[in-house]
Motif scaffolding. Structure first.
Motif, PDB file in Angstrom:
ATOM      1  N   MET A   1      -8.349   3.069  -0.105  1.00  0.00           N
ATOM      2  CA  MET A   1      -7.654   3.767   0.975  1.00  0.00           C
ATOM      3  C   MET A   1      -8.268   5.134   1.229  1.00  0.00           C
ATOM      4  O   MET A   1      -8.468   5.546   2.376  1.00  0.00           O
ATOM      5  CB  MET A   1      -6.163   3.889   0.663  1.00  0.00           C
ATOM      6  CG  MET A   1      -5.427   2.566   0.643  1.00  0.00           C
ATOM      7  SD  MET A   1      -3.637   2.762   0.324  1.00  0.00           S
ATOM      8  CE  MET A   1      -3.120   3.537   1.861  1.00  0.00           C
ATOM      9  N   ALA A   2      -8.606   5.829   0.150  1.00  0.00           N
ATOM     10  CA  ALA A   2      -9.216   7.155   0.290  1.00  0.00           C
ATOM     11  C   ALA A   2     -10.564   7.069   1.010  1.00  0.00           C
ATOM     12  O   ALA A   2     -10.887   7.909   1.855  1.00  0.00           O
ATOM     13  CB  ALA A   2      -9.395   7.794  -1.080  1.00  0.00           C
TER      14      ALA A   2
ATOM     15  N   LEU B   1       0.824  -1.199   0.000  1.00  0.00           N
ATOM     16  CA  LEU B   1       0.000   0.000   0.000  1.00  0.00           C
ATOM     17  C   LEU B   1       0.867   1.261   0.000  1.00  0.00           C
ATOM     18  O   LEU B   1       1.863   1.330   0.732  1.00  0.00           O
ATOM     19  CB  LEU B   1      -0.893   0.019   1.249  1.00  0.00           C
ATOM     20  CG  LEU B   1      -1.696  -1.253   1.540  1.00  0.00           C
ATOM     21  CD1 LEU B   1      -2.372  -1.139   2.903  1.00  0.00           C
ATOM     22  CD2 LEU B   1      -2.721  -1.492   0.446  1.00  0.00           C
ATOM     23  N   PRO B   2       0.487   2.271  -0.758  1.00  0.00           N
ATOM     24  CA  PRO B   2       1.179   3.553  -0.664  1.00  0.00           C
ATOM     25  C   PRO B   2       0.769   4.250   0.632  1.00  0.00           C
ATOM     26  O   PRO B   2      -0.424   4.460   0.880  1.00  0.00           O
ATOM     27  CB  PRO B   2       0.678   4.315  -1.895  1.00  0.00           C
ATOM     28  CG  PRO B   2      -0.656   3.706  -2.202  1.00  0.00           C
ATOM     29  CD  PRO B   2      -0.589   2.277  -1.766  1.00  0.00           C
TER      30      PRO B   2
ATOM     31  N   ALA C   1      -4.182  -1.296  -8.763  1.00  0.00           N
ATOM     32  CA  ALA C   1      -3.607  -0.088  -8.173  1.00  0.00           C
ATOM     33  C   ALA C   1      -4.641   1.012  -7.981  1.00  0.00           C
ATOM     34  O   ALA C   1      -4.724   1.635  -6.899  1.00  0.00           O
ATOM     35  CB  ALA C   1      -2.448   0.419  -9.032  1.00  0.00           C
ATOM     36  N   ASP C   2      -5.456   1.292  -8.989  1.00  0.00           N
ATOM     37  CA  ASP C   2      -6.438   2.372  -8.846  1.00  0.00           C
ATOM     38  C   ASP C   2      -7.503   2.018  -7.814  1.00  0.00           C
ATOM     39  O   ASP C   2      -7.987   2.892  -7.083  1.00  0.00           O
ATOM     40  CB  ASP C   2      -7.065   2.701 -10.203  1.00  0.00           C
ATOM     41  CG  ASP C   2      -7.742   1.506 -10.852  1.00  0.00           C
ATOM     42  OD1 ASP C   2      -7.421   0.358 -10.486  1.00  0.00           O
ATOM     43  OD2 ASP C   2      -8.588   1.721 -11.742  1.00  0.00           O
TER      44      ASP C   2
ATOM     45  N   ARG D   1       4.010   2.439  -9.063  1.00  0.00           N
ATOM     46  CA  ARG D   1       2.891   1.860  -9.811  1.00  0.00           C
ATOM     47  C   ARG D   1       3.409   0.922 -10.912  1.00  0.00           C
ATOM     48  O   ARG D   1       2.818  -0.135 -11.158  1.00  0.00           O
ATOM     49  CB  ARG D   1       2.019   2.951 -10.418  1.00  0.00           C
ATOM     50  CG  ARG D   1       0.802   2.418 -11.188  1.00  0.00           C
ATOM     51  CD  ARG D   1       0.029   3.556 -11.829  1.00  0.00           C
ATOM     52  NE  ARG D   1      -0.730   4.291 -10.850  1.00  0.00           N
ATOM     53  CZ  ARG D   1      -2.026   4.071 -10.579  1.00  0.00           C
ATOM     54  NH1 ARG D   1      -2.681   3.117 -11.221  1.00  0.00           N
ATOM     55  NH2 ARG D   1      -2.665   4.798  -9.697  1.00  0.00           N
TER      56      ARG D   1
ATOM     57  N   GLU E   1      -6.028   2.624  -4.321  1.00  0.00           N
ATOM     58  CA  GLU E   1      -6.034   4.051  -3.981  1.00  0.00           C
ATOM     59  C   GLU E   1      -7.426   4.516  -3.576  1.00  0.00           C
ATOM     60  O   GLU E   1      -7.586   5.251  -2.605  1.00  0.00           O
ATOM     61  CB  GLU E   1      -5.503   4.855  -5.162  1.00  0.00           C
ATOM     62  CG  GLU E   1      -4.008   4.651  -5.416  1.00  0.00           C
ATOM     63  CD  GLU E   1      -3.522   5.376  -6.657  1.00  0.00           C
ATOM     64  OE1 GLU E   1      -2.304   5.611  -6.753  1.00  0.00           O
ATOM     65  OE2 GLU E   1      -4.361   5.708  -7.538  1.00  0.00           O
TER      66      GLU E   1
ATOM     67  N   ASN F   1       0.915   7.228   1.715  1.00  0.00           N
ATOM     68  CA  ASN F   1       0.162   8.489   1.572  1.00  0.00           C
ATOM     69  C   ASN F   1      -1.098   8.325   0.726  1.00  0.00           C
ATOM     70  O   ASN F   1      -1.803   9.297   0.449  1.00  0.00           O
ATOM     71  CB  ASN F   1       1.056   9.586   0.994  1.00  0.00           C
ATOM     72  CG  ASN F   1       1.533   9.271  -0.422  1.00  0.00           C
ATOM     73  OD1 ASN F   1       1.068   8.320  -1.060  1.00  0.00           O
ATOM     74  ND2 ASN F   1       2.483  10.059  -0.918  1.00  0.00           N
ATOM     75  N   GLY F   2      -1.374   7.093   0.285  1.00  0.00           N
ATOM     76  CA  GLY F   2      -2.600   6.828  -0.451  1.00  0.00           C
ATOM     77  C   GLY F   2      -2.471   6.876  -1.959  1.00  0.00           C
ATOM     78  O   GLY F   2      -3.434   6.544  -2.664  1.00  0.00           O
ATOM     79  N   ARG F   3      -1.301   7.268  -2.482  1.00  0.00           N
ATOM     80  CA  ARG F   3      -1.120   7.374  -3.934  1.00  0.00           C
ATOM     81  C   ARG F   3       0.222   6.766  -4.329  1.00  0.00           C
ATOM     82  O   ARG F   3       1.261   7.066  -3.737  1.00  0.00           O
ATOM     83  CB  ARG F   3      -1.148   8.838  -4.390  1.00  0.00           C
ATOM     84  CG  ARG F   3      -2.407   9.601  -4.019  1.00  0.00           C
ATOM     85  CD  ARG F   3      -3.607   9.189  -4.833  1.00  0.00           C
ATOM     86  NE  ARG F   3      -3.448   9.507  -6.254  1.00  0.00           N
ATOM     87  CZ  ARG F   3      -4.386   9.258  -7.165  1.00  0.00           C
ATOM     88  NH1 ARG F   3      -5.527   8.670  -6.815  1.00  0.00           N
ATOM     89  NH2 ARG F   3      -4.191   9.576  -8.432  1.00  0.00           N
ATOM     90  N   PHE F   4       0.195   5.881  -5.340  1.00  0.00           N
ATOM     91  CA  PHE F   4       1.434   5.323  -5.867  1.00  0.00           C
ATOM     92  C   PHE F   4       2.182   6.379  -6.678  1.00  0.00           C
ATOM     93  O   PHE F   4       1.564   7.141  -7.439  1.00  0.00           O
ATOM     94  CB  PHE F   4       1.130   4.142  -6.795  1.00  0.00           C
ATOM     95  CG  PHE F   4       0.602   2.908  -6.100  1.00  0.00           C
ATOM     96  CD1 PHE F   4       1.472   2.029  -5.477  1.00  0.00           C
ATOM     97  CD2 PHE F   4      -0.757   2.629  -6.102  1.00  0.00           C
ATOM     98  CE1 PHE F   4       0.991   0.879  -4.856  1.00  0.00           C
ATOM     99  CE2 PHE F   4      -1.249   1.486  -5.489  1.00  0.00           C
ATOM    100  CZ  PHE F   4      -0.371   0.614  -4.861  1.00  0.00           C
TER     101      PHE F   4
END
Length: 491
Positions: free
Chosen positions: A486-487, A325-326, A479-480, A336, A483, A328-331
């Motif tokens: 997580m958001a 997992l990223p 991946a998307d 990616r 994200e 900060n929530g973004r790869f």
């Protein structure tokens, strides 16, 4: 923790006499005869009556029947194991041997010192489970012994155990002597109870005992309906544990990877027996260490978190799931790129899981995708067939793509090669598919931007009649989707 009352003593003539003998020898300071007599009486009858059999009782009976058919005319001894000292007078939490739990369904909190014995009788066997009975109140064991009821909690009586497990129960303290006098062929599952093994030392051989262990390992390759349900329960709790972690990543950034470990552990203890194995909460370059369980490193925004964790149910079935997992929530772009390669490899591996396929097929499918990516990125010289033949991709893929899953996280490990890794998949088998790419922080053979990135994606896959079912599909993988998930959890 309160100090345990029991002190060292001479070996008593019988286990039943031990607390009395110690008191008479003055080893319990402050325990007068009057107090000892007072503690014998005034207690309510707490015997549990009309207990219902455990849910898997019919399944464990069928498993014992299969074992009986495999070894006709032989006495079979399957110990649960003993408590193990952690430090001085404290013990590790007890976990029964999987062989014992598989054949009895015995509860973790009362199986210590338990032994299942299958005695030859007629054309089959008669099973008896040997257990410690409830703490004796007449001799003071329940309050003077360190494993007495007032110290560690109530055990089931032997009568209660019979109702729960559907197996006749006897006092385990009588077993070693009976085994010494036993005649005829005997097999024992080794490595769990030194006292039981010592009682059988002149009756067993390592080769014959290994045959018993192998049979019980291979018997667990195909799961029954109860086991599949328990595995799904373990996975569902694990999914909630991953959600818990995402919600507190800001707190982990303020502390360390141990906040992540502790957060998942809370879910495991609330909904299950324990974690099924040491949680891997590997942030940043620690993700490149396959079994990173120190979990004492920093959690930084911009890095990836590789979380490999599983809840174990009260019946000992464990999940084994990994997400990268990223934090900060973004790869990032490079994260990616590597993540998508692993995802594509996992997709190929999962697609290869089906009845009739060779066990190795899913590993080969995933490794081929990863080798293609490494060649495409210029990290290794092709063609792909050459890379695979020489195993050159393993500098970065490192490990096998999966393993059987069940009561052990690496289940059925004693099974023969021809029935496991060289075998064929059947409906009811449950395995992990977990490819990964790991670019060590000091690997000078890859571009600097790759270094310190480790990615693994792991799911628990059940082989079905017409293909497979991903038991952990509730956790996003693409991946998307990761994200977006997580958001949504972070609000």
């Amino acid at each position: 923790m309160t100090a345990v009352a029991k002190e060292p003593s001479d070996t008593p003539e019988t286990a039943e006499e031990e607390p009395i003998k110690q008191r008479k020898n003055g080893l319990y300071p402050g325990v007068s005869d009057e107090l000892a007599d007072n503690m014998k009486s005034g207690w309510a009858d707490t015997e549990l009556r009309d207990l219902q059999p455990i849910p898997q009782a019919a399944k464990t009976a069928a498993r014992r029947a299969a074992l009986s058919a495999r070894f006709p005319g032989e006495r079979l001894v399957i110990p649960a194991g003993n408590l193990k000292t952690r430090s001085n007078d404290t013990e590790y939490a007890f976990r029964a041997s999987v062989e014992y739990a598989y054949l009895t369904g015995g509860r973790p909190d009362e199986s210590a010192d338990g032994v299942l014995v299958l005695e030859p009788k007629g054309e089959g066997h008669e099973a008896t489970v040997y257990l410690l009975p409830r703490s004796n109140r007449e001799n003071g064991e329940f309050w003077l012994d360190g494993q007495g009821e007032l110290w560690v909690g109530r055990r089931h009586s032997l009568t209660e155990a019979e109702q729960l497990y559907g197996i006749p129960a006897s006092d385990v303290r009588e077993l070693a002597g009976a085994l010494r006098e036993a005649t005829g062929p005997v097999r024992v599952v080794r490595g769990y109870d030194a006292g039981i093994e010592a009682a059988l030392t002149d009756k067993v051989t390592a080769e014959r005992d290994e045959e018993l262990r192998v049979f019980l390992s291979e018997a667990r390759l195909v799961k029954d309906e109860f086991e599949i349900g328990e595995l799904q329960k373990a996975v569902d709790s694990t999914v909630r544990g991953f959600e818990d972690v995402v919600k507190v990543l800001d707190k982990a950034e303020a502390t360390s990877e141990r906040y992540i470990e502790g957060t998942f552990f809370l879910r495991a203890r609330v909904e299950g027996n324990d974690v099924g194995y040491g949680t891997i909460a590997a942030a940043g370059p620690h993700a490149c260490t396959l079994h990173w369980v120190r979990n004492d490193g920093p959690v930084r925004s911009g890095d990836l978190l590789l979380l490999d964790a599983g809840v174990e149910t009260h019946t000992y079935y464990t999940a084994d799931v990994t997400r990268t997992l990223p934090i900060n929530g973004r790869f990032s772009e490079i994260q990616r790129k590597i993540y998508d390669a692993v995802y594509e490899a996992q997709e190929a591996g999962i697609a290869a899981v089906r009845p009739g396929a060779k066990y190795r097929d899913f590993h080969d499918a995933a490794q081929r995708v990863l080798a293609e990516k490494l060649v495409e990125w210029g990290l290794v010289e092709g063609p792909v067939e050459r890379v695979l033949e020489l195993g050159l991709q393993r500098r970065w893929t490192l490990h096998g793509t999966g393993h059987m899953l069940g009561m052990d996280v690496h289940d059925c490990a004693a099974a023969r090669t021809e029935t496991y890794v060289d075998g064929v998949l059947e409906p009811g088998m449950c395995l992990t598919v977990e490819p990964g790419l790991y670019f060590q922080a000091d690997d000078l053979t890859v571009p600097e931007e790759y270094r310190g990135i480790g990615v693994r994606i792991e799911d628990d896959i059940l082989v079905t009649e017409d293909g497979n079912r991903n038991l952990s599909a509730a956790l996003p993988r693409r991946a998307d989707e990761v994200e977006a998930w997580m958001a949504s959890l972070k609000g």
